[in-house]
Scaffold this motif. Structure first.
Motif, short mmCIF file in Angstrom:
data_model
loop_
_atom_site.label_atom_id
_atom_site.label_comp_id
_atom_site.label_asym_id
_atom_site.label_seq_id
_atom_site.Cartn_x
_atom_site.Cartn_y
_atom_site.Cartn_z
N VAL A 92 4.53 -3.55 -3.63
CA VAL A 92 4.71 -2.48 -2.65
C VAL A 92 6.19 -2.30 -2.31
O VAL A 92 6.67 -1.17 -2.13
CB VAL A 92 3.89 -2.77 -1.38
N GLU A 93 6.94 -3.39 -2.25
CA GLU A 93 8.37 -3.29 -1.92
C GLU A 93 9.14 -2.56 -3.02
O GLU A 93 10.06 -1.79 -2.75
CB GLU A 93 8.95 -4.69 -1.70
N TYR A 94 8.76 -2.80 -4.27
CA TYR A 94 9.40 -2.07 -5.37
C TYR A 94 9.05 -0.58 -5.30
O TYR A 94 9.89 0.28 -5.60
CB TYR A 94 8.96 -2.65 -6.71
N GLN A 95 7.81 -0.28 -4.91
CA GLN A 95 7.41 1.12 -4.79
C GLN A 95 8.13 1.81 -3.64
O GLN A 95 8.45 2.99 -3.71
CB GLN A 95 5.89 1.19 -4.60
N LYS A 96 8.40 1.07 -2.57
CA LYS A 96 9.08 1.65 -1.41
C LYS A 96 10.57 1.86 -1.66
O LYS A 96 11.14 2.90 -1.33
CB LYS A 96 8.90 0.74 -0.19
N GLN A 97 11.22 0.84 -2.24
CA GLN A 97 12.68 0.85 -2.31
C GLN A 97 13.24 1.31 -3.66
O GLN A 97 14.43 1.61 -3.75
CB GLN A 97 13.21 -0.55 -1.98
N GLY A 98 12.41 1.36 -4.67
CA GLY A 98 12.91 1.67 -6.00
C GLY A 98 12.82 3.13 -6.38
O GLY A 98 12.35 3.46 -7.47
N ASP A 99 13.28 4.02 -5.50
CA ASP A 99 13.22 5.46 -5.78
C ASP A 99 14.54 6.12 -5.38
O ASP A 99 14.89 6.14 -4.20
CB ASP A 99 12.07 6.10 -5.01
N PRO B 105 -7.88 3.32 0.31
CA PRO B 105 -8.32 2.88 -1.02
C PRO B 105 -7.63 3.58 -2.18
O PRO B 105 -7.66 3.07 -3.29
CB PRO B 105 -9.82 3.20 -1.01
N PHE B 106 -7.00 4.73 -1.94
CA PHE B 106 -6.30 5.40 -3.05
C PHE B 106 -5.00 6.00 -2.55
O PHE B 106 -4.97 6.78 -1.61
CB PHE B 106 -7.17 6.50 -3.66
N ARG B 107 -3.91 5.57 -3.18
CA ARG B 107 -2.60 6.17 -2.95
C ARG B 107 -1.99 6.49 -4.31
O ARG B 107 -2.33 5.87 -5.32
CB ARG B 107 -1.67 5.22 -2.19
N ALA B 108 -1.05 7.43 -4.32
CA ALA B 108 -0.44 7.79 -5.60
C ALA B 108 0.93 8.41 -5.38
O ALA B 108 1.20 9.00 -4.33
CB ALA B 108 -1.34 8.76 -6.37
N ASP B 109 1.77 8.26 -6.38
CA ASP B 109 3.06 8.94 -6.46
C ASP B 109 3.09 9.77 -7.74
O ASP B 109 2.52 9.38 -8.77
CB ASP B 109 4.22 7.94 -6.53
N PHE B 110 3.77 10.91 -7.66
CA PHE B 110 3.99 11.74 -8.84
C PHE B 110 5.47 12.14 -8.86
O PHE B 110 6.07 12.42 -7.82
CB PHE B 110 3.11 12.99 -8.81
N GLY B 111 6.04 12.14 -10.06
CA GLY B 111 7.45 12.47 -10.17
C GLY B 111 7.84 12.78 -11.59
O GLY B 111 6.99 13.13 -12.43
N VAL B 112 9.14 12.64 -11.87
CA VAL B 112 9.65 12.91 -13.21
C VAL B 112 10.25 11.64 -13.78
O VAL B 112 10.80 10.80 -13.05
CB VAL B 112 10.69 14.05 -13.21
N GLU B 113 10.16 11.52 -15.09
CA GLU B 113 10.66 10.35 -15.80
C GLU B 113 11.58 10.81 -16.92
O GLU B 113 11.18 11.59 -17.79
CB GLU B 113 9.50 9.54 -16.36
#
Length: 692
Positions: A485-492, A433-441
């Motif tokens: 989800v595909e953008y979240q997986k491949q767009g990093d 029910p909860f997933r998250a990413d943290f990073g720099v922009e």
């Protein structure tokens, strides 16, 4: 004296019946049963309730004095035949029909889980009465789930079976139908921190008991609420003679920041002019013949404004009138920037200059002008800001603009950049029910000239689990949004956006924007917009047209085959008292036609809570689960949490599902939100910060 005391008691009872003790469904209540109480208008709440393998996470909002709403995400164990749990999203609403009087209780009606699967669906009429200053009694009649224990019959006819279909629709044919059952309870404030509760519940928990997830041995529930401080509390319950439940509660008043404001530096004091009688030479206008005066004054004003976090874009100066164009980079309330600019002008301008015209700009566009008499600024500095507001004149930023505006040296071109953390969350996935990413922009912005801006954002994840999702979109139409989800997986790492934007003022009351490039994470192309918005009007009208192509999942410079034209005609209206409405009618990314209806509640300090719903000609079957697009949106100003001045805000949209129907382009810099804060309506609301 007795009659006066009785009258005082009646007045006290005429106030809304307030409570800071939520029930297990988030809104003010006993335990499982509701009450007719409310929280103060504008309050935002959150509760997390856990018992017997179940979980309810609820967000609440007191929309008006009488109306309150809730959005809930629940784990309901044992619902399916294989014994697995249901992860369910639901909405509640309650309206207080009558306030408490000396001989009459407060009365409210409510709907639980009135949109969706209906696992908690129920309706009720409830009354709450103050017995003593510390004791309140509640009694009511419930239908649906609230009519499954000890019913007294079906006063309004039988309850039809719930037709869920794709879900997401209001089950209106069930409301207040079928068996009705009474419930009652008491709440006693033992002291200022501890409240004890007892109730007789009319909810038989038929699904849960049938699944064997818990044993319902009694209809009596007992509980307590303990207040840790003004914002946080914990609750404990003994439920149905067999279970223990725990709950954590949080209450936030957007109007009361956790950190006091005023941490910014004090503004410069107003400098009064000498009397023309005592010093007539100071009021002479022969300085206008000196070519060094205007540049010197403009440089002094620009430096003083820069120290205050503002930019002087241009300035015109004559013997009796000064006009400045202000870029506010620091203060959330535009009147605060205008007030500080006015103070600076009183210290820098020759005494003969009486008229001060301060023009606000947004994205290089002059949006509105505030005209002040210098004499009023000098005389009213120690008065309430409302006194000066009565003297101020508002006008369009390009109407009556001085032809001799001189650009400030160094204002353009201009480059700014930032490196900051970012967070992105995914909620409501049944697998997790909860997933998250943290990073720099990394964000950059180059302003070639007023209104011409090149900008971009690049993101790199540092830690997170958004790419762990294994769910694949089940949408039967083209995936214009559901492949997130595909953008979240491949767009990093990935380019979130990279655009060239042009903002312009084609005529009074009109604003224009053209943006080209990688407009957002999923789409690139060209976007154009025209907005009609008079400075003093509650109404605004806009037209937007976009031609876009879908980007590849790696969010770099390549595209997929899907290409479309989308656009909307929009109407915006300020209803007053913080309520803003918006209607967008047009063509969405999938090619479906329809309309989006949005209602926001805004606060003077920048908080915003709203909800929207989109209805298009896409069938419910093609849309899939949820039937239509809807969601809740929240904006929190950074200055509210830090106490330091900032124009930055944190915004999020909470959607039950991410589907393809009713999807709009997420282009940055739309005109209404760009210009509105500098127009008369918003500035009048925030004018209290003029002297800050």
């Amino acid at each position: 004296m007795a009659s006066i005391a009785a009258f005082g008691a009646i007045v006290a009872y005429a106030d809304p019946l307030l409570s800071d003790n939520p029930g297990t469904f988030g809104l003010p209540g006993l335990i499982d049963m509701p009450t007719a109480e409310s929280v103060p208008e504008g309050m935002i709440g959150a509760t997390v309730f856990r018992f017997s393998g179940g979980l309810r996470v609820t967000a609440t909002f007191q929309v008006t004095d009488r109306l309150q709403g809730a959005f809930r995400y629940s784990r309901v164990p044992g619902v399916f035949t294989n014994g697995s749990a249901l992860y369910d999203r639901s909405f509640d609403v309650q309206y207080r029909v009558l306030d408490e009087r000396r001989l009459r209780p407060a009365i409210a009606i409510g709907l639980r889980d009135f949109i969706g699967t209906g696992v908690y669906s129920g309706e009720y009429v409830v009354a709450t009465k103050t017995i003593t200053p510390r004791l309140r009694a509640t009694a009511g009649l419930g239908w649906g789930r609230l009519g499954t224990n000890g019913d007294i019959g079906s006063p309004f006819g039988s309850r039809p079976a719930l037709n869920i279909g794709e879900g997401g629709k209001a089950n209106t044919d069930q409301w207040f139908r079928g068996p009705a059952a009474p419930f009652l309870g008491f709440a006693w404030d033992f002291n200022d921190k501890l409240t004890l509760k007892a109730e007789y519940s009319s909810d038989a928990y038929p699904r849960e008991t049938a699944a064997g997830t818990f044993s319902r041995d009694s209809s009596v529930n007992l509980g307590f609420d303990y207040h840790i401080n003004k914002s946080a509390s914990v609750s404990g319950y003994y439920l149905y003679g067999s279970e223990v439940g725990l709950q954590f509660n949080l209450a936030i008043d957007p109007r009361k920041p956790p950190v006091p404001s005023g941490l910014e530096t004090a503004p410069l004091p107003v400098r009064p002019r000498p009397s023309p009688v005592s010093d007539p030479a100071a009021w002479a206008t022969d300085w206008t013949a000196d070519p060094e005066v205007h540049p010197g004054v403009q440089t002094a004003v620009a430096k003083a404004m820069e120290k205050d976090g503002m930019v002087l874009e241009s300035m015109a100066l004559s013997a009796t009138r000064a006009e400045v164009r202000l870029r506010n980079q620091k203060y959330l309330a535009q009147p605060q920037a205008i007030g500080r600019t006015a103070r600076i002008l009183t210290r820098a301008l020759p005494p003969s200059v009486e008229t001060l015209v301060i023009t606000s700009t947004a994205e290089g566009m002059p949006t509105s002008s505030v005209t002040l008499n210098r004499r009023d600024v000098e005389q009213l500095e120690s008065e309430e800001s409302l006194a000066l507001l009565r003297k101020a004149e508002f006008s369009d930023g390009i109407a009556g603009a001085h032809p001799g505006l001189v650009p400030t040296e160094g204002a353009y071109p201009r480059f700014v950049w930032s490196l900051a953390p970012y967070g992105e969350a995914s909620v409501f996935d049944p697998d997790d029910p909860f997933r998250a990413d943290f990073g720099v922009e990394l964000a950059g912005r180059y302003e070639f000239a007023p209104g011409l801006i090149f900008s971009g954002t690049v993101r790199k994840k540092i830690v997170g689990n958004l790419d762990d999702s294994t769910r694949v979109s089940d949408s039967t139409v083209y995936h214009v949004r559901s492949d997130l989800v595909e953008y979240q997986k491949q767009g990093d790492p990935g380019i979130h956006d990279l655009t060239l934007a042009w903002y312009t003022r084609p005529a009074p009351n009109l604003y224009g924007r053209v943006t080209v490039g990688l407009l957002e994470r999923m789409y690139g192309g060209v976007s154009g917009e025209i907005l009609w918005k008079p400075v003093d009007s509650r109404l605004a009208l806009g037209v937007e047209v976009n031609h876009v192509k879908q980007r590849d999942f790696d969010t770099l410079f390549t595209f997929r085959d899907y290409e479309t034209t989308t656009g909307h005609v929009s109407a915006y209206y300020d209803f007053g008292k913080g309520f803003m409405g918006q209607v967008d009618v047009g063509r969405y990314l999938l090619g479906d036609w329809g309309a989006t209806f949005t209602l926001d509640r805004e606060f003077a300090n920048g908080w915003k809570v709203g909800a929207y719903a989109t209805f298009t000609d896409l069938s419910e079957a093609d849309f899939g689960e949820g039937s239509f697009d809807k969601g809740v949106r929240l904006t929190i100003p950074v200055s509210w949490t830090t106490g330091k001045p900032s124009t930055n805000k944190v915004s999020t949209v909470i959607k039950p599902l991410n589907r393809d129907g009713g999807a709009r382009l997420d282009v940055d810099g739309r005109l209404y939100d760009t210009v509105r804060s500098t127009h008369q309506g918003d500035m009048q609301i925030q004018w209290g910060r003029f002297w800050r």
